[in-house]
Design a protein around this motif. Structure first.
Motif, PDB file in Angstrom:
ATOM      1  N   GLU A 108       4.485  -5.469   3.785  1.00 29.36           N
ATOM      2  CA  GLU A 108       3.442  -6.515   3.720  1.00 29.36           C
ATOM      3  C   GLU A 108       1.972  -6.153   3.137  1.00 29.36           C
ATOM      4  O   GLU A 108       1.079  -6.713   2.456  1.00 29.36           O
ATOM      5  CB  GLU A 108       3.055  -7.230   4.952  1.00 29.36           C
ATOM      6  CG  GLU A 108       4.317  -7.964   5.607  1.00 29.36           C
ATOM      7  CD  GLU A 108       4.173  -8.302   7.042  1.00 29.36           C
ATOM      8  OE1 GLU A 108       3.185  -7.962   7.461  1.00 29.36           O
ATOM      9  OE2 GLU A 108       5.157  -9.290   7.526  1.00 29.36           O
ATOM     10  N   ARG A 109       1.728  -4.669   3.595  1.00 29.47           N
ATOM     11  CA  ARG A 109       0.298  -4.040   3.210  1.00 29.47           C
ATOM     12  C   ARG A 109       0.334  -4.065   1.403  1.00 29.47           C
ATOM     13  O   ARG A 109      -0.609  -4.334   0.736  1.00 29.47           O
ATOM     14  CB  ARG A 109       0.223  -2.898   3.637  1.00 29.47           C
ATOM     15  CG  ARG A 109      -1.204  -2.147   3.356  1.00 29.47           C
ATOM     16  CD  ARG A 109      -1.172  -0.673   3.701  1.00 29.47           C
ATOM     17  NE  ARG A 109      -0.213   0.058   3.024  1.00 29.47           N
ATOM     18  CZ  ARG A 109      -0.447   0.576   1.752  1.00 29.47           C
ATOM     19  NH1 ARG A 109      -1.526   0.369   1.109  1.00 29.47           N
ATOM     20  NH2 ARG A 109       0.372   1.312   1.203  1.00 29.47           N
ATOM     21  N   GLU A 110       1.621  -3.516   0.977  1.00 23.67           N
ATOM     22  CA  GLU A 110       1.620  -3.659  -0.486  1.00 23.67           C
ATOM     23  C   GLU A 110       1.791  -4.800  -1.138  1.00 23.67           C
ATOM     24  O   GLU A 110       1.057  -4.899  -2.255  1.00 23.67           O
ATOM     25  CB  GLU A 110       3.034  -2.559  -0.793  1.00 23.67           C
ATOM     26  CG  GLU A 110       3.132  -1.141  -0.336  1.00 23.67           C
ATOM     27  CD  GLU A 110       4.458  -0.701  -0.537  1.00 23.67           C
ATOM     28  OE1 GLU A 110       5.470  -1.218  -1.016  1.00 23.67           O
ATOM     29  OE2 GLU A 110       4.555   0.582  -0.170  1.00 23.67           O
ATOM     30  N   GLU A 111       2.168  -5.802  -0.615  1.00 25.68           N
ATOM     31  CA  GLU A 111       2.177  -6.986  -1.261  1.00 25.68           C
ATOM     32  C   GLU A 111       0.898  -7.618  -1.077  1.00 25.68           C
ATOM     33  O   GLU A 111       0.312  -8.346  -2.349  1.00 25.68           O
ATOM     34  CB  GLU A 111       3.174  -7.985  -0.443  1.00 25.68           C
ATOM     35  CG  GLU A 111       3.168  -9.227  -1.062  1.00 25.68           C
ATOM     36  CD  GLU A 111       3.554  -9.623  -2.476  1.00 25.68           C
ATOM     37  OE1 GLU A 111       3.233 -10.552  -3.197  1.00 25.68           O
ATOM     38  OE2 GLU A 111       4.409  -8.531  -2.740  1.00 25.68           O
ATOM     39  N   ARG A 112       0.076  -7.553   0.032  1.00 26.70           N
ATOM     40  CA  ARG A 112      -1.311  -7.716  -0.138  1.00 26.70           C
ATOM     41  C   ARG A 112      -2.015  -6.987  -1.180  1.00 26.70           C
ATOM     42  O   ARG A 112      -3.058  -7.655  -1.711  1.00 26.70           O
ATOM     43  CB  ARG A 112      -2.067  -7.639   1.507  1.00 26.70           C
ATOM     44  CG  ARG A 112      -1.507  -8.586   2.435  1.00 26.70           C
ATOM     45  CD  ARG A 112      -2.441  -8.437   3.501  1.00 26.70           C
ATOM     46  NE  ARG A 112      -2.282  -7.149   4.184  1.00 26.70           N
ATOM     47  CZ  ARG A 112      -1.514  -6.883   5.397  1.00 26.70           C
ATOM     48  NH1 ARG A 112      -0.726  -7.626   5.757  1.00 26.70           N
ATOM     49  NH2 ARG A 112      -1.686  -5.536   5.685  1.00 26.70           N
ATOM     50  N   ALA A 113      -1.942  -5.834  -1.391  1.00 24.19           N
ATOM     51  CA  ALA A 113      -2.556  -4.965  -2.332  1.00 24.19           C
ATOM     52  C   ALA A 113      -2.185  -5.556  -3.683  1.00 24.19           C
ATOM     53  O   ALA A 113      -3.345  -5.502  -4.310  1.00 24.19           O
ATOM     54  CB  ALA A 113      -2.146  -3.505  -2.193  1.00 24.19           C
ATOM     55  N   ARG A 114      -1.198  -5.721  -3.824  1.00 23.34           N
ATOM     56  CA  ARG A 114      -0.647  -6.566  -5.288  1.00 23.34           C
ATOM     57  C   ARG A 114      -1.256  -7.751  -5.389  1.00 23.34           C
ATOM     58  O   ARG A 114      -1.988  -8.010  -6.598  1.00 23.34           O
ATOM     59  CB  ARG A 114       0.751  -6.830  -5.462  1.00 23.34           C
ATOM     60  CG  ARG A 114       1.525  -5.368  -5.566  1.00 23.34           C
ATOM     61  CD  ARG A 114       2.975  -5.534  -6.179  1.00 23.34           C
ATOM     62  NE  ARG A 114       3.667  -6.308  -5.093  1.00 23.34           N
ATOM     63  CZ  ARG A 114       4.358  -5.658  -3.985  1.00 23.34           C
ATOM     64  NH1 ARG A 114       4.604  -4.412  -4.291  1.00 23.34           N
ATOM     65  NH2 ARG A 114       5.285  -6.293  -3.117  1.00 23.34           N
ATOM     66  N   ARG A 115      -1.389  -8.655  -4.581  1.00 22.78           N
ATOM     67  CA  ARG A 115      -2.356  -9.887  -4.453  1.00 22.78           C
ATOM     68  C   ARG A 115      -3.647  -9.729  -4.680  1.00 22.78           C
ATOM     69  O   ARG A 115      -4.222 -10.500  -5.414  1.00 22.78           O
ATOM     70  CB  ARG A 115      -1.844 -10.547  -3.405  1.00 22.78           C
ATOM     71  CG  ARG A 115      -0.761 -11.514  -3.209  1.00 22.78           C
ATOM     72  CD  ARG A 115      -0.549 -12.720  -2.233  1.00 22.78           C
ATOM     73  NE  ARG A 115      -1.126 -12.132  -1.039  1.00 22.78           N
ATOM     74  CZ  ARG A 115      -0.206 -11.733   0.100  1.00 22.78           C
ATOM     75  NH1 ARG A 115       1.098 -12.054  -0.266  1.00 22.78           N
ATOM     76  NH2 ARG A 115      -0.693 -11.586   1.174  1.00 22.78           N
ATOM     77  N   ALA A 116      -4.076  -8.712  -3.957  1.00 21.49           N
ATOM     78  CA  ALA A 116      -5.623  -8.473  -4.299  1.00 21.49           C
ATOM     79  C   ALA A 116      -5.951  -7.803  -5.579  1.00 21.49           C
ATOM     80  O   ALA A 116      -6.967  -8.366  -6.218  1.00 21.49           O
ATOM     81  CB  ALA A 116      -6.337  -7.339  -3.357  1.00 21.49           C
TER      82      ALA A 116
ATOM     83  N   GLU B 253      -5.866 -11.101  -7.694  1.00 22.13           N
ATOM     84  CA  GLU B 253      -6.596 -12.020  -7.386  1.00 22.13           C
ATOM     85  C   GLU B 253      -8.051 -11.377  -7.999  1.00 22.13           C
ATOM     86  O   GLU B 253      -9.152 -11.996  -8.612  1.00 22.13           O
ATOM     87  CB  GLU B 253      -7.086 -12.213  -5.988  1.00 22.13           C
ATOM     88  CG  GLU B 253      -5.839 -13.017  -5.572  1.00 22.13           C
ATOM     89  CD  GLU B 253      -5.976 -12.899  -4.057  1.00 22.13           C
ATOM     90  OE1 GLU B 253      -6.793 -12.529  -3.316  1.00 22.13           O
ATOM     91  OE2 GLU B 253      -5.267 -13.865  -3.309  1.00 22.13           O
TER      92      GLU B 253
ATOM     93  N   GLY C 281      -7.652  -6.298   6.422  1.00 25.98           N
ATOM     94  CA  GLY C 281      -7.009  -7.280   5.138  1.00 25.98           C
ATOM     95  C   GLY C 281      -8.248  -7.057   4.043  1.00 25.98           C
ATOM     96  O   GLY C 281      -7.814  -8.010   3.050  1.00 25.98           O
TER      97      GLY C 281
ATOM     98  N   HIS D 139      -9.836  -5.509   0.526  1.00 25.60           N
ATOM     99  CA  HIS D 139      -9.461  -4.869  -0.624  1.00 25.60           C
ATOM    100  C   HIS D 139     -10.416  -4.672  -1.666  1.00 25.60           C
ATOM    101  O   HIS D 139     -10.233  -4.528  -2.909  1.00 25.60           O
ATOM    102  CB  HIS D 139      -8.201  -5.817  -1.293  1.00 25.60           C
ATOM    103  CG  HIS D 139      -6.893  -5.819  -0.602  1.00 25.60           C
ATOM    104  ND1 HIS D 139      -6.043  -4.771  -0.242  1.00 25.60           N
ATOM    105  CD2 HIS D 139      -6.509  -6.888   0.182  1.00 25.60           C
ATOM    106  CE1 HIS D 139      -5.150  -5.142   0.436  1.00 25.60           C
ATOM    107  NE2 HIS D 139      -5.645  -6.344   0.839  1.00 25.60           N
TER     108      HIS D 139
END
Length: 430
Positions: free
Chosen positions: A179-187, A190, A355, A357
């Motif tokens: 989940e952390r890697e996915e949030r980093a990719r989304r960040a 964005e 959360g 980035h």
């Protein structure tokens, strides 16, 4: 996944521990059988059946990973057979040790409240009952045997539960990491979209100015028939410019979220004093120092440098627990260096809240212009963020230095320096 991880390594094949325990039981049984050979109390008249039983018990231990309950019952049957052949009632130590090992394995094979766990408990009780028939036991011996078997069974249960807990924690850690890697990719995605939205205004402004300059040169040519080719070329430039501005408008509509309003005017380093004053109003002592010869920057680069300082100061204010922050802009030969240093005890200018980035965004902005960003704590306390931007390379889409400066009528070089009328600016510029 969890069930598969609980299985013994090798899918039930004997492990090194199984081999070691089997060897220990066989050697112990052989030493006991032939070392106590003789007549009289506590002696073994015929050691061969007991030695054979020890070898059989060792072989059974190699199979304990496949079906520990069946192996425990087989060991009990082996003890019954050896006792029937010898008819001495001798209490073999190898049989007791093997029983303890298998009782521990049965306890860890299944939860006690499950059907399999209840069946395992029944096998343990059967093995305990058989041990009480091997010799005339007093109450103390009965209790001692029960304590040892109970400890072996309970340790198996505790080991299984600890293993399950460890597996659950490992699965949770793996899930959180994903989940952390996915949030980093989304960040990153964005932040890149945000950068594209900000650069849209810069690019569209430059295209609009180019279009207006071309129109101004075309009007200056007047109606001279000899300059008809030049007027046609400039008219083509105007049309291409207006088409490009229209495409940029469509692109901006895709990048912005539904219902989002127009972007505010994009800042650059000329407005850094305003940012410093705003942060000072929050109670943080910010010192701005500019070294080197200040010079105009490409709009996109100036915007990215401004955002790096803005994000770093925001992190200082939220996470660093700092009293002071120093911002340094250093204009060097072909390079701009931006540095933010605080004296806080928290995560600092590069720190992230839950959360957050911000550091990812700063690194993206530096890399977009061929620069780099470093961040980390200082040995004496505090935190430092430093970004470097090259100034010698032109931005993407920017013509090389000197292009369009010649007096070539087709390029509009000399006439482009004249200011176009105000009305066309209002009608074309976005």
């Amino acid at each position: 996944m969890r069930r598969g991880l609980r299985e013994r390594p090798g899918g039930g094949r004997p492990t090194r521990m199984d081999l070691l325990l089997s060897l220990a039981v066989v050697v112990t049984g052989l030493v006991e059988s032939f070392g106590r050979q003789g007549t009289g109390p506590g002696r073994i008249a015929d050691p061969v059946p007991l030695a054979a039983g020890a070898v059989a018990a060792g072989l059974l231990l190699l199979l304990r990973g496949r079906s520990p309950m069946a192996v425990l019952l087989a060991l009990t049957a082996t003890g019954v057979a050896v006792g029937w052949v010898t008819d001495t009632g001798y209490y073999a130590a190898w049989h007791f040790y093997s029983t303890l090992i298998l009782v521990h394995t049965v306890g860890g094979a299944a939860e006690p409240r499950s059907r399999r766990g209840l069946a395992g408990l029944g096998c343990v009780l059967a093995a305990y009952a058989h041990l009480q028939t091997l010799q005339s036991n007093d109450v103390a011996e009965v209790m001692i045997t029960a304590i040892f078997l109970g400890a072996a069974y309970g340790s198996g249960i505790l080991l299984r539960r600890q293993t399950d807990r460890t597996l659950r924690l490992a699965e949770r850690a793996a899930r959180l990491e994903a989940e952390r890697e996915e949030r980093a990719r989304r960040a990153v995605a964005e932040e890149r979209a945000r950068i594209a939205r900000e650069l849209h205004d810069v690019v569209s402004h430059n295209v609009s100015v180019m279009t207006l300059h071309a129109g101004g040169v075309r009007m200056l040519l007047g109606g001279d028939p000899a300059r008809g080719r030049e007027r046609d070329m400039l008219l083509g430039v105007e049309r291409a410019g207006r088409a490009a501005v229209g495409e940029l408008q469509l692109m901006l509509g895709v990048l912005r979220e539904g219902g989002a309003g127009p972007e505010a005017p994009q800042p650059d380093l000329d407005r850094l004093d305003e940012l410093v004053e705003q942060v000072r109003d929050t109670g943080l002592d910010v010192r701005l120092r500019i070294t080197g010869e200040r010079r105009p920057l490409p709009p996109g680069l100036g915007l990215s440098a401004y955002r790096v300082v803005q994000e770093a100061l925001t992190n200082v204010r939220k996470h660093a627990r700092a009293a002071r922050a120093d911002v340094v802009l250093a204009y060097g030969p072909g390079r701009l260096r931006v540095e933010i240093v605080d004296d806080g005890a928290g995560t600092g200018a590069g720190g992230e809240g839950p959360g957050g980035h911000g550091l990812i965004g700063m690194r993206e902005r530096a890399a977009m212009h061929g620069g780099e960003l470093s961040a980390g704590p200082l040995p004496g306390g505090g935190y430092r963020v430093a970004a470097g931007f090259p100034l010698d390379a032109p931005e993407a889409g920017e013509p090389p230095s000197g292009a369009g400066d010649r007096d070539d009528p087709a390029s509009g070089g000399a006439a482009c320096g004249e200011a176009p009328p105000a009305a066309p600016v209002l009608g074309v510029q976005m």
